[in-house]
Design an enzyme around this catalytic site. Sequence first.
Site, short mmCIF file in Angstrom:
data_model
loop_
_atom_site.label_atom_id
_atom_site.label_comp_id
_atom_site.label_asym_id
_atom_site.label_seq_id
_atom_site.Cartn_x
_atom_site.Cartn_y
_atom_site.Cartn_z
N LEU A 14 55.66 -1.66 30.10
CA LEU A 14 55.71 -3.13 30.12
C LEU A 14 54.80 -3.23 28.90
O LEU A 14 54.34 -2.73 28.32
CB LEU A 14 54.50 -4.21 31.11
CG LEU A 14 54.95 -3.95 33.07
CD1 LEU A 14 53.65 -4.62 33.43
CD2 LEU A 14 56.41 -3.93 33.26
N GLY A 59 56.01 1.64 33.90
CA GLY A 59 56.83 0.84 34.35
C GLY A 59 58.63 1.17 34.33
O GLY A 59 59.43 1.01 34.62
N ASN A 81 50.75 6.09 34.48
CA ASN A 81 49.82 6.28 33.48
C ASN A 81 48.27 5.10 34.00
O ASN A 81 47.67 4.64 32.56
CB ASN A 81 50.58 7.18 32.36
CG ASN A 81 50.30 5.42 31.77
OD1 ASN A 81 51.48 4.29 32.15
ND2 ASN A 81 50.29 6.02 30.00
N GLU A 82 48.87 3.88 34.22
CA GLU A 82 47.83 2.63 34.39
C GLU A 82 46.78 3.06 34.30
O GLU A 82 45.98 2.26 33.60
CB GLU A 82 47.96 1.64 35.61
CG GLU A 82 49.57 1.91 35.68
CD GLU A 82 51.12 2.07 35.88
OE1 GLU A 82 50.56 3.49 36.20
OE2 GLU A 82 52.01 1.56 36.07
C1 LIG Z 1 43.09 -4.38 42.18
C2 LIG Z 1 44.67 -4.36 42.33
C3 LIG Z 1 45.05 -4.88 41.20
C4 LIG Z 1 46.24 -5.23 40.50
C5 LIG Z 1 46.71 -5.82 38.97
C6 LIG Z 1 47.83 -5.07 38.29
C7 LIG Z 1 47.36 -5.00 37.05
C8 LIG Z 1 48.73 -4.18 36.23
C9 LIG Z 1 49.50 -4.63 35.82
C10 LIG Z 1 50.80 -3.87 34.37
C11 LIG Z 1 51.25 -2.50 35.38
C12 LIG Z 1 51.30 -1.51 33.43
C13 LIG Z 1 52.59 -1.32 33.94
C14 LIG Z 1 53.02 -0.55 32.79
O1 LIG Z 1 54.00 -0.69 32.24
S1 LIG Z 1 51.83 -0.72 30.84
C15 LIG Z 1 52.71 -0.11 29.83
C16 LIG Z 1 52.19 1.59 29.56
N1 LIG Z 1 53.21 1.96 29.22
C17 LIG Z 1 51.94 3.51 27.94
O2 LIG Z 1 51.26 3.29 27.99
C18 LIG Z 1 53.50 3.44 26.74
C19 LIG Z 1 52.37 3.80 25.59
N2 LIG Z 1 53.60 4.03 23.87
C20 LIG Z 1 53.46 5.16 24.35
O3 LIG Z 1 53.17 6.01 24.83
C21 LIG Z 1 54.30 5.46 23.23
O4 LIG Z 1 54.35 5.36 22.07
C22 LIG Z 1 55.70 6.54 23.60
C23 LIG Z 1 55.85 7.95 24.51
C24 LIG Z 1 56.43 5.55 24.68
C25 LIG Z 1 56.90 6.23 22.56
O5 LIG Z 1 55.74 7.14 21.57
P1 LIG Z 1 55.92 6.99 19.90
O6 LIG Z 1 57.96 7.27 19.98
O7 LIG Z 1 55.80 8.12 18.89
O8 LIG Z 1 56.11 5.35 19.65
P2 LIG Z 1 54.93 4.81 19.24
O9 LIG Z 1 53.88 5.09 20.01
O10 LIG Z 1 54.69 5.46 17.55
O11 LIG Z 1 55.18 2.96 19.38
C26 LIG Z 1 55.96 2.73 18.38
C27 LIG Z 1 55.33 1.03 18.76
O12 LIG Z 1 55.22 0.68 20.11
C28 LIG Z 1 54.61 0.27 20.55
N3 LIG Z 1 54.20 0.42 21.41
C29 LIG Z 1 54.52 1.57 22.43
N4 LIG Z 1 54.62 1.38 23.44
C30 LIG Z 1 54.57 0.14 24.38
C31 LIG Z 1 54.22 -0.83 25.26
N5 LIG Z 1 54.04 -0.16 26.16
N6 LIG Z 1 54.24 -1.82 25.08
C32 LIG Z 1 53.95 -2.77 23.50
N7 LIG Z 1 53.96 -2.00 22.48
C33 LIG Z 1 54.19 -0.24 22.69
C34 LIG Z 1 53.31 1.04 19.29
O13 LIG Z 1 52.40 0.79 19.65
C35 LIG Z 1 53.81 1.22 18.09
O14 LIG Z 1 54.17 -0.11 17.73
P3 LIG Z 1 54.11 -1.44 16.08
O15 LIG Z 1 52.38 0.00 15.78
O16 LIG Z 1 54.21 -1.85 15.99
O17 LIG Z 1 54.96 -0.19 15.77
#
Ligand SMILES: CCCCCCCC/C=C\C/C=C/C(=O)SCCNC(=O)CCNC(=O)[C@H](O)C(C)(C)COP(=O)(O)OP(=O)(O)OC[C@H]1O[C@@H](n2cnc3c(N)ncnc32)[C@H](O)[C@@H]1OP(=O)(O)O
Length: 208
Positions: A14, A59, A81-82
């Site tokens: 997400l 996600g 990895n939440e």
């Molecule tokens: C009591 C019960 C309660 C329940 C309540 C529910 C609440 C929970 C709700 C939701 C669940 C959540 C689900 C999710 O999916 S959370 C998202 C998890 N994603 C991550 O952790 C991914 C993080 N990113 C990475 O690990 C890396 O970026 C990569 C492996 C995907 C790619 O690596 P790489 O190619 O080296 O790129 P960069 O790291 O340099 O990233 C580029 C750029 O993109 C931005 N970015 C990466 N991922 C995300 C993302 N998921 N959302 C927004 N932005 C993201 C990163 O910050 C860089 O940005 P820039 O500096 O502006 O270029």
Amino acid sequence: MSQQSSPTVFSAGLDIMEMYKPKPDRVKEFWTTLQDVWLALYGSSFPTVAAINGHSPAGGCLLSLCCEYRIMCPNYSIGLNETKLGIVAPKWFMSSMLGAIPYREAELALTSGRMFSTDEALKIGLIDEVASDKADAIAKSEKFLSQFAKIHPIARKLTKLNLRHSALEWMQENKELDLNIFISFVGQPIVQKSLEKYLEGLKAKQAK
Ligand SMILES: CCCCCCCC/C=C\C/C=C/C(=O)SCCNC(=O)CCNC(=O)[C@H](O)C(C)(C)COP(=O)(O)OP(=O)(O)OC[C@H]1O[C@@H](n2cnc3c(N)ncnc32)[C@H](O)[C@@H]1OP(=O)(O)O
């Protein structure tokens, strides 16, 4: 197979920016769209395969878990990895994972927010096969799907949907409740602080 702007990412999960300081006019559409994607893919009557050609956190992992079979290219990572973000994988994320790996593995993986390498994911059953590259992943996907040519389509479909019935029924009956849990959870200051720290970590990693 997902088509991403980054060749090394299957899905980054997400958009964290939608959960960090969420905008009231967007948050409902954001979450219900995700619920609907899950309902459509997890509840698809067709056989489904995920060809995971890149990293697949949270996600992204969920999308692949909606499919019946997962084939992953080498040297990537996958997992829910939440907890590493200071958030909690929703009930239906967890039940999707429990459809693929044993309870004990899921409990350890979910509580620690562990990301698995391709080889580690194969070992615990989070993925079913390793492909050497994207073309091999597509070929292996086609092979998996072709076995169903010999199975009666209605029998296959009803078997799949019966196996997934309770998770699907829960979501259909609790979409509103699930939305409200999400909104109130991400609105908590402690959760916002965690997301802020996680985003800072991502930026710092990129700056290196
Ligand atoms: C009591 C019960 C309660 C329940 C309540 C529910 C609440 C929970 C709700 C939701 C669940 C959540 C689900 C999710 O999916 S959370 C998202 C998890 N994603 C991550 O952790 C991914 C993080 N990113 C990475 O690990 C890396 O970026 C990569 C492996 C995907 C790619 O690596 P790489 O190619 O080296 O790129 P960069 O790291 O340099 O990233 C580029 C750029 O993109 C931005 N970015 C990466 N991922 C995300 C993302 N998921 N959302 C927004 N932005 C993201 C990163 O910050 C860089 O940005 P820039 O500096 O502006 O270029």
